[in-house]
Design an enzyme around this catalytic site. Structure first.
Site, PDB file in Angstrom:
ATOM      1  N   THR A  66     -47.970  51.846 -27.523  1.00 21.99           N
ATOM      2  CA  THR A  66     -48.716  50.696 -28.034  1.00 21.99           C
ATOM      3  C   THR A  66     -49.086  49.823 -26.845  1.00 21.99           C
ATOM      4  O   THR A  66     -48.202  49.229 -26.212  1.00 21.99           O
ATOM      5  CB  THR A  66     -47.879  49.895 -29.048  1.00 21.99           C
ATOM      6  OG1 THR A  66     -47.548  50.730 -30.158  1.00 21.99           O
ATOM      7  CG2 THR A  66     -48.664  48.681 -29.545  1.00 21.99           C
ATOM      8  N   LYS A  96     -52.908  49.384 -34.808  1.00 16.55           N
ATOM      9  CA  LYS A  96     -51.471  49.207 -34.620  1.00 16.55           C
ATOM     10  C   LYS A  96     -51.118  47.730 -34.451  1.00 16.55           C
ATOM     11  O   LYS A  96     -50.098  47.256 -34.971  1.00 16.55           O
ATOM     12  CB  LYS A  96     -51.009  50.003 -33.394  1.00 16.55           C
ATOM     13  CG  LYS A  96     -49.539  49.769 -32.987  1.00 16.55           C
ATOM     14  CD  LYS A  96     -48.555  50.177 -34.081  1.00 16.55           C
ATOM     15  CE  LYS A  96     -47.105  49.853 -33.715  1.00 16.55           C
ATOM     16  NZ  LYS A  96     -46.592  50.681 -32.617  1.00 16.55           N
ATOM     17  N   LYS A 133     -43.434  42.513 -26.835  1.00 16.33           N
ATOM     18  CA  LYS A 133     -44.585  43.020 -26.083  1.00 16.33           C
ATOM     19  C   LYS A 133     -45.776  43.224 -26.993  1.00 16.33           C
ATOM     20  O   LYS A 133     -46.910  42.854 -26.668  1.00 16.33           O
ATOM     21  CB  LYS A 133     -44.192  44.329 -25.387  1.00 16.33           C
ATOM     22  CG  LYS A 133     -45.314  45.016 -24.629  1.00 16.33           C
ATOM     23  CD  LYS A 133     -46.022  46.099 -25.453  1.00 16.33           C
ATOM     24  CE  LYS A 133     -45.083  47.235 -25.790  1.00 16.33           C
ATOM     25  NZ  LYS A 133     -45.801  48.328 -26.520  1.00 16.33           N
TER      26      LYS A 133
END
Length: 288
Positions: free
Chosen positions: A92, A167, A235
């Site tokens: 990701t 995502k 993150k």
């Protein structure tokens, strides 16, 4: 099929095992060699260099933590790549970085997909991940049989970067649903209820969510063992914030959850599972 797999961490290792179990020949590399060596017992060929992992592979997978890690990995393997190979990033990372990598590799005759996943370590082990894919349709169809070994919901979202954008939307929903579950459990306990029975009662109705049913029991038990690290959701939400800024969006729920996960990290839970956000809630919710 000859496959190269780079990144054998908490998600990468079980995903690579799914491909081995599907009858494919998988070479693995990890920058921490001990994490790759354990894959030998599963039938993987362990390589000591990233370039050796991808040489001759029909399809190469990358599963590493963050944007700089993917960029560094691609830079290492690019000289070894040949026209006709397909590289799939299942990390990701920033959508803009994926678009730039795809353009660069296309000039070498190498196809590229961004294919981040959702479902945690359990989904990785069971082959039930949701996989969101960006890139050219022909490359997606070429990879589909491999995706089907790792996931149940596999969706081609559009051009390069579209998988990552999907995502990031997923992570907004995940973070807020987790906070809702933690607050519901906190409220139930404060009211003298059995939180396990509350989760059972509300989990079949409109309050149902993966976070409530899967992480709710862990919150109740104080089980913060990681399926997905706090540091990784932090993150991911940073990436969401950067993309939202580019789009001129204000997302108040995102700001709240970034603060909650940062608080959990300050309390020492960065390497615990995302359900450890409940520890931050415990510190913040009790009004004296």
């Amino acid at each position: 099929m000859e496959i190269g797999w780079i990144g054998t961490g908490i998600m990468g290792a079980p995903m690579a095992r799914r491909l081995i179990g599907g009858g494919h020949r998988v070479r693995v590399f990890n920058r921490s060699p001990e994490k790759a060596r354990v894959m030998a017992a599963d039938g993987a060929l362990v390589t000591v260099e990233a370039a050796a992992c991808v040489a001759g592979a029909e399809i190469v997978f990358i599963m590493v933590p963050d944007t700089p890690d993917v960029e560094a990995t691609v830079a290492k393997i690019e000289p070894a790549l040949k026209a006709g190979q397909l590289v799939i990033d299942m990390s990701t990372i920033a959508p803009a970085a994926e678009r730039a990598i795809a353009t660069r590799l296309k000039a070498r005759g190498v196809d590229y997909l961004d294919a981040p996943v959702s479902g945690g370590d359990v989904g990785a082990r069971d082959g039930t991940l949701a996989i969101m894919v960006g890139g050219e349709a022909a490359a997606f169809e070429r990879a589909r049989p491999l995706f089907e070994l790792m996931g149940k919901r596999i969706t081609h979202m559009g051009a390069s970067g579209a998988g990552q954008m999907t995502k990031l939307a997923n992570q907004i929903a995940v973070a807020l649903a987790l906070e809702a579950a933690a607050e519901a459990i906190k409220f139930a306990r404060a009211g003298g209820l059995d939180p396990s029975r509350v989760v059972e009662a509300i989990g079949a109705g409109a309050a149902a969510s993966w976070q409530l049913s899967n992480l709710g029991p862990k919150i109740i038990a104080g089980d913060y063992r990681p399926g997905f690290f706090i540091k990784l959701i932090r993150k991911d939400l940073r990436l969401v914030a950067e993309a939202a800024l580019e789009s001129g969006l204000a997302l108040p729920g995102l700001s709240l959850m970034a603060s909650m996960f940062n608080s959990a990290a300050v309390l020492g839970h960065d390497l615990d599972g995302t359900q450890a956000v409940a520890a931050a809630l415990d510190r913040l919710a009790d009004v004296q």
